[in-house]
Scaffold this active site. Structure first.
Site, PDB file in Angstrom:
ATOM      1  N   CYS A   1      -5.560   5.789 -17.440  1.00  0.00           N
ATOM      2  CA  CYS A   1      -6.377   5.198 -16.248  1.00  0.00           C
ATOM      3  C   CYS A   1      -7.218   6.419 -16.324  1.00  0.00           C
ATOM      4  O   CYS A   1      -8.830   6.020 -15.792  1.00  0.00           O
ATOM      5  CB  CYS A   1      -6.187   4.554 -14.841  1.00  0.00           C
ATOM      6  SG  CYS A   1      -5.318   5.198 -13.530  1.00  0.00           S
TER       7      CYS A   1
ATOM      8  N   CYS B   1      -0.306   3.056  -7.344  1.00  0.00           N
ATOM      9  CA  CYS B   1      -1.942   4.368  -7.277  1.00  0.00           C
ATOM     10  C   CYS B   1      -0.882   5.388  -6.630  1.00  0.00           C
ATOM     11  O   CYS B   1      -2.105   6.163  -6.230  1.00  0.00           O
ATOM     12  CB  CYS B   1      -3.205   3.060  -7.137  1.00  0.00           C
ATOM     13  SG  CYS B   1      -3.417   2.135  -8.279  1.00  0.00           S
TER      14      CYS B   1
HETATM   15 FE1  FES Z   1      -4.647   4.456 -11.757  1.00  0.00          FE
HETATM   16 FE2  FES Z   1      -5.003   3.011  -9.388  1.00  0.00          FE
HETATM   17  S1  FES Z   1      -5.760   2.448 -11.025  1.00  0.00           S
HETATM   18  S2  FES Z   1      -4.695   5.301  -9.818  1.00  0.00           S
END
Ligand code: FES
Length: 144
Positions: free
Chosen positions: A34, A103
């Protein structure tokens, strides 16, 4: 409400954002999937974390957990900070949605990466408990 009031509060008013110029330890972890990155700065005196600051380039949950994690480790010993889990950080925020729990892993790992740096700078062996997934590249498994 998807997020607890505490999550929203720490997201909108994150505590301890910034850098520590003369930090005794710096740790950075990231999630290549991400792209979220967390960097943790610690000031440590006589084995006690006297200050903690962070910079997080990431989602709201990553920012809120960074903020809460710095609050939780300030004033704690290095050994106590090493025992902080992402689940405890999330609990202190009154929970995170299940699919956002990953996360919070960034916060735990950023602290452990910083503490590993601290031990290295002291010329001490890095304890097993610091070693999370540094070898695995760190980061959350949110799959974003
Ligand atoms: Fe990757 Fe929150 S979406 S840390």
């Amino acid at each position: 409400m998807l997020y607890s009031e505490k999550v929203m509060d720490h997201f909108e008013h994150p505590r301890n954002v910034g850098e520590i110029a003369d930090a005794d330890a710096i740790g950075q972890v990231g999630n290549p999937k991400c792209g979220d990155i967390m960097r943790m700065y610690l000031k440590i005196e006589n084995g006690i974390i006297v200050d903690a600051k962070f910079k997080t380039f990431g989602c709201g949950s990553a920012i809120a957990t960074s903020s809460m994690a710095t609050e939780l480790i300030k004033g704690k010993s290095v050994e106590e900070a090493l025992r902080l889990t992402n689940a405890a950080v999330a609990e202190a925020l009154d929970g995170l949605p299940a699919y956002k729990m990953h996360c919070s892993v960034l916060a735990e790992e950023a602290i452990k990466a910083a503490l590993a740096d601290y031990y290295r700078r002291q010329g001490l062996p890095v304890p097993e408990s610091c070693k999370f997934s540094e070898e695995e590249g760190g980061g959350c498994a949110c799959g974003a």
